[in-house]
Design a protein around this motif. Sequence first.
Motif, short mmCIF file in Angstrom:
data_model
loop_
_atom_site.label_atom_id
_atom_site.label_comp_id
_atom_site.label_asym_id
_atom_site.label_seq_id
_atom_site.Cartn_x
_atom_site.Cartn_y
_atom_site.Cartn_z
N SER A 268 0.57 -1.67 -0.19
CA SER A 268 0.17 -0.50 -0.02
C SER A 268 0.87 1.51 0.25
CB SER A 268 -1.24 0.23 1.42
OG SER A 268 -0.23 -0.21 2.51
N HIS A 269 1.92 1.30 0.16
CA HIS A 269 3.01 2.62 0.46
C HIS A 269 4.06 2.50 -0.16
CE1 HIS A 269 6.17 4.69 2.39
NE2 HIS A 269 5.51 5.52 1.31
N GLN A 270 5.23 2.54 -1.29
CA GLN A 270 5.79 2.59 -2.44
C GLN A 270 6.61 4.29 -2.74
OE1 GLN A 270 3.25 1.64 -5.73
NE2 GLN A 270 5.19 -0.82 -6.06
N VAL A 271 7.56 3.84 -2.32
CA VAL A 271 8.04 5.28 -2.72
C VAL A 271 9.09 4.80 -4.36
CG1 VAL A 271 10.19 6.63 -2.19
CG2 VAL A 271 9.26 5.21 -0.32
N ILE A 272 9.06 5.78 -5.31
CA ILE A 272 9.07 5.56 -6.66
C ILE A 272 10.35 6.57 -7.22
CG2 ILE A 272 8.74 5.62 -9.04
CD1 ILE A 272 5.80 4.72 -7.80
N ALA A 273 11.47 6.53 -7.37
CA ALA A 273 12.59 7.34 -7.74
C ALA A 273 12.56 7.64 -9.26
CB ALA A 273 13.96 6.72 -7.11
N CYS A 274 12.49 8.63 -9.60
CA CYS A 274 11.93 8.59 -11.22
C CYS A 274 13.04 9.70 -11.48
CB CYS A 274 10.96 9.44 -11.41
SG CYS A 274 10.24 9.16 -13.14
N TYR A 275 14.04 9.52 -12.61
CA TYR A 275 15.08 10.12 -13.20
C TYR A 275 13.89 10.43 -14.62
CZ TYR A 275 19.30 12.07 -14.98
OH TYR A 275 20.06 13.02 -15.07
N PHE A 276 13.86 11.89 -15.11
CA PHE A 276 13.86 12.56 -16.00
C PHE A 276 14.86 12.77 -16.96
CE2 PHE A 276 10.03 13.36 -13.54
CZ PHE A 276 8.69 12.25 -14.31
N HIS A 277 15.20 12.52 -17.91
CA HIS A 277 16.27 12.52 -18.69
C HIS A 277 15.50 13.02 -20.12
CE1 HIS A 277 15.70 8.72 -21.13
NE2 HIS A 277 15.61 8.38 -20.12
N ARG A 278 17.13 13.91 -20.82
CA ARG A 278 16.49 14.42 -22.38
C ARG A 278 17.05 12.88 -23.18
NH1 ARG A 278 19.37 18.76 -20.30
NH2 ARG A 278 17.99 20.88 -21.09
N THR A 279 16.50 13.31 -24.38
CA THR A 279 16.39 12.10 -25.50
C THR A 279 18.29 12.02 -25.56
OG1 THR A 279 14.65 12.60 -26.42
CG2 THR A 279 16.42 11.29 -27.57
N GLN A 280 19.01 13.20 -25.16
CA GLN A 280 20.59 12.83 -25.93
C GLN A 280 21.28 13.44 -24.70
OE1 GLN A 280 21.47 12.02 -28.83
NE2 GLN A 280 19.56 11.12 -29.32
N ARG A 281 22.06 12.21 -23.98
CA ARG A 281 22.54 12.67 -22.48
C ARG A 281 23.94 12.48 -23.01
NH1 ARG A 281 20.24 8.01 -19.06
NH2 ARG A 281 20.01 7.14 -20.63
#
Length: 159
Positions: free
Chosen positions: A43-56
């Motif tokens: 019922s409890h989650q922590v999500i680490a989400c890295y938003f990146h560019r197409t060209q890195r």
Amino acid sequence: MEKQIVVRRNHVAAGLGALALFVIAVQIASSVRGADPVNPKPSHQVIACYFHRTQRCPTCRTISAYIEQSIRSGFAAQIKQGSVNMAMVDFQDPRNKKYAEAYNITGPTLVIMDVRDDKVTAWKPAPKVWSLVGKKDEFVRYVQGEVQSYLAGERTALR
């Protein structure tokens, strides 16, 4: 292992309120951990989400690798039970536009999401990853601390 998230139009309404944030977090969590009838989603989650560019650039690739290492090394048991997840999202991909808009993404950003009963109850950017990229040990401690704060129940208001 990077997972690319793609928003399906029929899942997100035009408005980006709490419902859209809920849908986005559920889609991110679902893409990272598929349905498992033996081990139901907690019922409890922590999500680490890295938003990146197409060209890195090399720095962006390093940050991505350090985030993954931070999560995998610090939360192996929680990943297995589903209470911690991570995702990599190309925010420049037009299919991910709604994600970028929902989390105010204008450049590469790590976002930590606190999800309770399939609803984002809080989220926060973790901007120090940029200043700590040359200090790997501090970087890892910082990312793990940000995730741990939500796991421990320390919550801030929904942004």
